[in-house]
Write a protein that holds these residues in place. Structure first.
Motif, PDB file in Angstrom:
ATOM      1  N   GLY A  78       0.810  -1.216   0.000  1.00  0.00           N
ATOM      2  CA  GLY A  78       0.000   0.000   0.000  1.00  0.00           C
ATOM      3  C   GLY A  78       0.842   1.265   0.000  1.00  0.00           C
ATOM      4  O   GLY A  78       2.020   1.263   0.359  1.00  0.00           O
ATOM      5  N   ALA A  79       0.217   2.353  -0.394  1.00  0.00           N
ATOM      6  CA  ALA A  79       0.911   3.643  -0.486  1.00  0.00           C
ATOM      7  C   ALA A  79       1.416   4.125   0.865  1.00  0.00           C
ATOM      8  O   ALA A  79       2.396   4.865   0.932  1.00  0.00           O
ATOM      9  CB  ALA A  79      -0.030   4.686  -1.090  1.00  0.00           C
ATOM     10  N   ARG A  80       0.806   3.690   1.952  1.00  0.00           N
ATOM     11  CA  ARG A  80       1.219   4.143   3.279  1.00  0.00           C
ATOM     12  C   ARG A  80       2.165   3.154   3.959  1.00  0.00           C
ATOM     13  O   ARG A  80       2.548   3.351   5.100  1.00  0.00           O
ATOM     14  CB  ARG A  80      -0.015   4.373   4.147  1.00  0.00           C
ATOM     15  N   ASP A  81       2.545   2.107   3.262  1.00  0.00           N
ATOM     16  CA  ASP A  81       3.447   1.096   3.805  1.00  0.00           C
ATOM     17  C   ASP A  81       4.848   1.693   3.897  1.00  0.00           C
ATOM     18  O   ASP A  81       5.427   2.096   2.900  1.00  0.00           O
ATOM     19  CB  ASP A  81       3.458  -0.132   2.899  1.00  0.00           C
ATOM     20  N   VAL A  82       5.387   1.753   5.095  1.00  0.00           N
ATOM     21  CA  VAL A  82       6.698   2.382   5.301  1.00  0.00           C
ATOM     22  C   VAL A  82       7.786   1.383   5.692  1.00  0.00           C
ATOM     23  O   VAL A  82       8.915   1.776   5.936  1.00  0.00           O
ATOM     24  CB  VAL A  82       6.620   3.480   6.381  1.00  0.00           C
ATOM     25  N   SER A  83       7.440   0.107   5.713  1.00  0.00           N
ATOM     26  CA  SER A  83       8.433  -0.867   6.159  1.00  0.00           C
ATOM     27  C   SER A  83       8.972  -1.735   5.022  1.00  0.00           C
ATOM     28  O   SER A  83       9.875  -2.526   5.249  1.00  0.00           O
ATOM     29  CB  SER A  83       7.858  -1.760   7.259  1.00  0.00           C
ATOM     30  N   HIS A  84       8.438  -1.580   3.823  1.00  0.00           N
ATOM     31  CA  HIS A  84       8.928  -2.339   2.674  1.00  0.00           C
ATOM     32  C   HIS A  84       9.520  -1.359   1.669  1.00  0.00           C
ATOM     33  O   HIS A  84       8.945  -0.316   1.389  1.00  0.00           O
ATOM     34  CB  HIS A  84       7.802  -3.140   2.021  1.00  0.00           C
ATOM     35  N   MET A  85      10.667  -1.715   1.116  1.00  0.00           N
ATOM     36  CA  MET A  85      11.346  -0.841   0.162  1.00  0.00           C
ATOM     37  C   MET A  85      11.232  -1.411  -1.248  1.00  0.00           C
ATOM     38  O   MET A  85      10.900  -2.562  -1.443  1.00  0.00           O
ATOM     39  CB  MET A  85      12.809  -0.668   0.551  1.00  0.00           C
ATOM     40  N   ASN A  86      11.527  -0.576  -2.235  1.00  0.00           N
ATOM     41  CA  ASN A  86      11.356  -0.956  -3.635  1.00  0.00           C
ATOM     42  C   ASN A  86      12.673  -1.392  -4.282  1.00  0.00           C
ATOM     43  O   ASN A  86      13.710  -1.486  -3.622  1.00  0.00           O
ATOM     44  CB  ASN A  86      10.709   0.201  -4.406  1.00  0.00           C
ATOM     45  N   GLY A  87      12.619  -1.636  -5.578  1.00  0.00           N
ATOM     46  CA  GLY A  87      13.783  -2.097  -6.312  1.00  0.00           C
ATOM     47  C   GLY A  87      14.929  -1.104  -6.320  1.00  0.00           C
ATOM     48  O   GLY A  87      16.104  -1.497  -6.322  1.00  0.00           O
ATOM     49  N   ALA A  88      14.621   0.192  -6.333  1.00  0.00           N
ATOM     50  CA  ALA A  88      15.684   1.204  -6.305  1.00  0.00           C
ATOM     51  C   ALA A  88      16.470   1.113  -5.005  1.00  0.00           C
ATOM     52  O   ALA A  88      17.699   1.238  -4.994  1.00  0.00           O
ATOM     53  CB  ALA A  88      15.094   2.599  -6.490  1.00  0.00           C
ATOM     54  N   TYR A  89      15.760   0.870  -3.907  1.00  0.00           N
ATOM     55  CA  TYR A  89      16.446   0.693  -2.620  1.00  0.00           C
ATOM     56  C   TYR A  89      17.296  -0.579  -2.661  1.00  0.00           C
ATOM     57  O   TYR A  89      18.456  -0.577  -2.245  1.00  0.00           O
ATOM     58  CB  TYR A  89      15.427   0.620  -1.478  1.00  0.00           C
ATOM     59  N   GLY A  90      16.717  -1.644  -3.180  1.00  0.00           N
ATOM     60  CA  GLY A  90      17.457  -2.897  -3.299  1.00  0.00           C
ATOM     61  C   GLY A  90      18.718  -2.725  -4.137  1.00  0.00           C
ATOM     62  O   GLY A  90      19.784  -3.251  -3.798  1.00  0.00           O
ATOM     63  N   ALA A  91      18.611  -1.970  -5.226  1.00  0.00           N
ATOM     64  CA  ALA A  91      19.780  -1.724  -6.078  1.00  0.00           C
ATOM     65  C   ALA A  91      20.857  -0.954  -5.325  1.00  0.00           C
ATOM     66  O   ALA A  91      22.051  -1.243  -5.468  1.00  0.00           O
ATOM     67  CB  ALA A  91      19.364  -0.965  -7.330  1.00  0.00           C
ATOM     68  N   ALA A  92      20.452  -0.001  -4.492  1.00  0.00           N
ATOM     69  CA  ALA A  92      21.426   0.767  -3.701  1.00  0.00           C
ATOM     70  C   ALA A  92      22.133  -0.139  -2.700  1.00  0.00           C
ATOM     71  O   ALA A  92      23.353  -0.029  -2.501  1.00  0.00           O
ATOM     72  CB  ALA A  92      20.728   1.923  -2.988  1.00  0.00           C
ATOM     73  N   VAL A  93      21.394  -1.053  -2.084  1.00  0.00           N
ATOM     74  CA  VAL A  93      21.989  -1.979  -1.120  1.00  0.00           C
ATOM     75  C   VAL A  93      22.935  -2.948  -1.823  1.00  0.00           C
ATOM     76  O   VAL A  93      24.050  -3.214  -1.345  1.00  0.00           O
ATOM     77  CB  VAL A  93      20.897  -2.742  -0.334  1.00  0.00           C
ATOM     78  N   VAL A  94      22.516  -3.469  -2.985  1.00  0.00           N
ATOM     79  CA  VAL A  94      23.368  -4.390  -3.738  1.00  0.00           C
ATOM     80  C   VAL A  94      24.649  -3.685  -4.179  1.00  0.00           C
ATOM     81  O   VAL A  94      25.742  -4.252  -4.106  1.00  0.00           O
ATOM     82  CB  VAL A  94      22.605  -5.002  -4.931  1.00  0.00           C
ATOM     83  N   ALA A  95      24.540  -2.429  -4.621  1.00  0.00           N
ATOM     84  CA  ALA A  95      25.731  -1.672  -5.032  1.00  0.00           C
ATOM     85  C   ALA A  95      26.673  -1.468  -3.850  1.00  0.00           C
ATOM     86  O   ALA A  95      27.897  -1.595  -3.986  1.00  0.00           O
ATOM     87  CB  ALA A  95      25.317  -0.328  -5.626  1.00  0.00           C
ATOM     88  N   GLN A  96      26.109  -1.190  -2.688  1.00  0.00           N
ATOM     89  CA  GLN A  96      26.917  -1.024  -1.479  1.00  0.00           C
ATOM     90  C   GLN A  96      27.635  -2.328  -1.136  1.00  0.00           C
ATOM     91  O   GLN A  96      28.827  -2.332  -0.828  1.00  0.00           O
ATOM     92  CB  GLN A  96      26.016  -0.584  -0.315  1.00  0.00           C
ATOM     93  N   LEU A  97      26.936  -3.431  -1.206  1.00  0.00           N
ATOM     94  CA  LEU A  97      27.510  -4.730  -0.911  1.00  0.00           C
ATOM     95  C   LEU A  97      28.580  -5.106  -1.944  1.00  0.00           C
ATOM     96  O   LEU A  97      29.658  -5.597  -1.574  1.00  0.00           O
ATOM     97  CB  LEU A  97      26.414  -5.797  -0.866  1.00  0.00           C
ATOM     98  N   ALA A  98      28.317  -4.845  -3.211  1.00  0.00           N
ATOM     99  CA  ALA A  98      29.292  -5.142  -4.264  1.00  0.00           C
ATOM    100  C   ALA A  98      30.568  -4.339  -4.069  1.00  0.00           C
ATOM    101  O   ALA A  98      31.671  -4.865  -4.236  1.00  0.00           O
ATOM    102  CB  ALA A  98      28.689  -4.857  -5.636  1.00  0.00           C
ATOM    103  N   ALA A  99      30.431  -3.085  -3.665  1.00  0.00           N
ATOM    104  CA  ALA A  99      31.608  -2.258  -3.408  1.00  0.00           C
ATOM    105  C   ALA A  99      32.402  -2.803  -2.231  1.00  0.00           C
ATOM    106  O   ALA A  99      33.644  -2.836  -2.260  1.00  0.00           O
ATOM    107  CB  ALA A  99      31.195  -0.812  -3.145  1.00  0.00           C
ATOM    108  N   LEU A 100      31.708  -3.261  -1.215  1.00  0.00           N
ATOM    109  CA  LEU A 100      32.372  -3.823  -0.041  1.00  0.00           C
ATOM    110  C   LEU A 100      33.143  -5.099  -0.418  1.00  0.00           C
ATOM    111  O   LEU A 100      34.258  -5.314   0.037  1.00  0.00           O
ATOM    112  CB  LEU A 100      31.350  -4.150   1.056  1.00  0.00           C
TER     113      LEU A 100
END
Length: 103
Positions: A78-100
């Motif tokens: 839902g639009a008010r759901d604040v505890s689940h993130m989208n693919g853009a967030y996932g991509a940022a986390v994967v990029a951070q992990l790949a850099a590490l």
């Protein structure tokens, strides 16, 4: 649909901490804890800087359009759901992990 209150019953306390200027100190404590873990040989990734809104929260753009990964039909949260993130967030986390990992 999870709301802030559903997902985080003490959400108002986090917002109050931010409004009082305690958010930097709370985040500093988290950083210190991750450094303590690293000293023990454990790596803990903090939320990518570019996804944060201030010290304690995630930018709204990273929760918009999130979908359930556990349901085959990929139902949107839902639009008010604040505890689940989208693919853009996932991509940022994967990029951070790949850099590490220097991948």
């Amino acid at each position: 649909t999870l709301t802030m209150q559903d997902a985080f019953p003490n959400a108002e306390l986090w917002h109050a901490a931010a409004q009082c200027g305690d958010d930097a100190a709370l985040y500093g404590s988290l950083v210190t804890a991750t450094q303590d873990l690293a000293a023990e040989g454990l790596e803990f990734l903090l939320q990518p800087d570019e996804t944060r809104a201030g010290h304690l929260f995630t930018q709204d753009s990273y929760s918009r359009g999130s979908v359930s990964l556990l349901r085959p039909d990929g139902v949107a949260h839902g639009a008010r759901d604040v505890s689940h993130m989208n693919g853009a967030y996932g991509a940022a986390v994967v990029a951070q992990l790949a850099a590490l990992l220097a991948v």
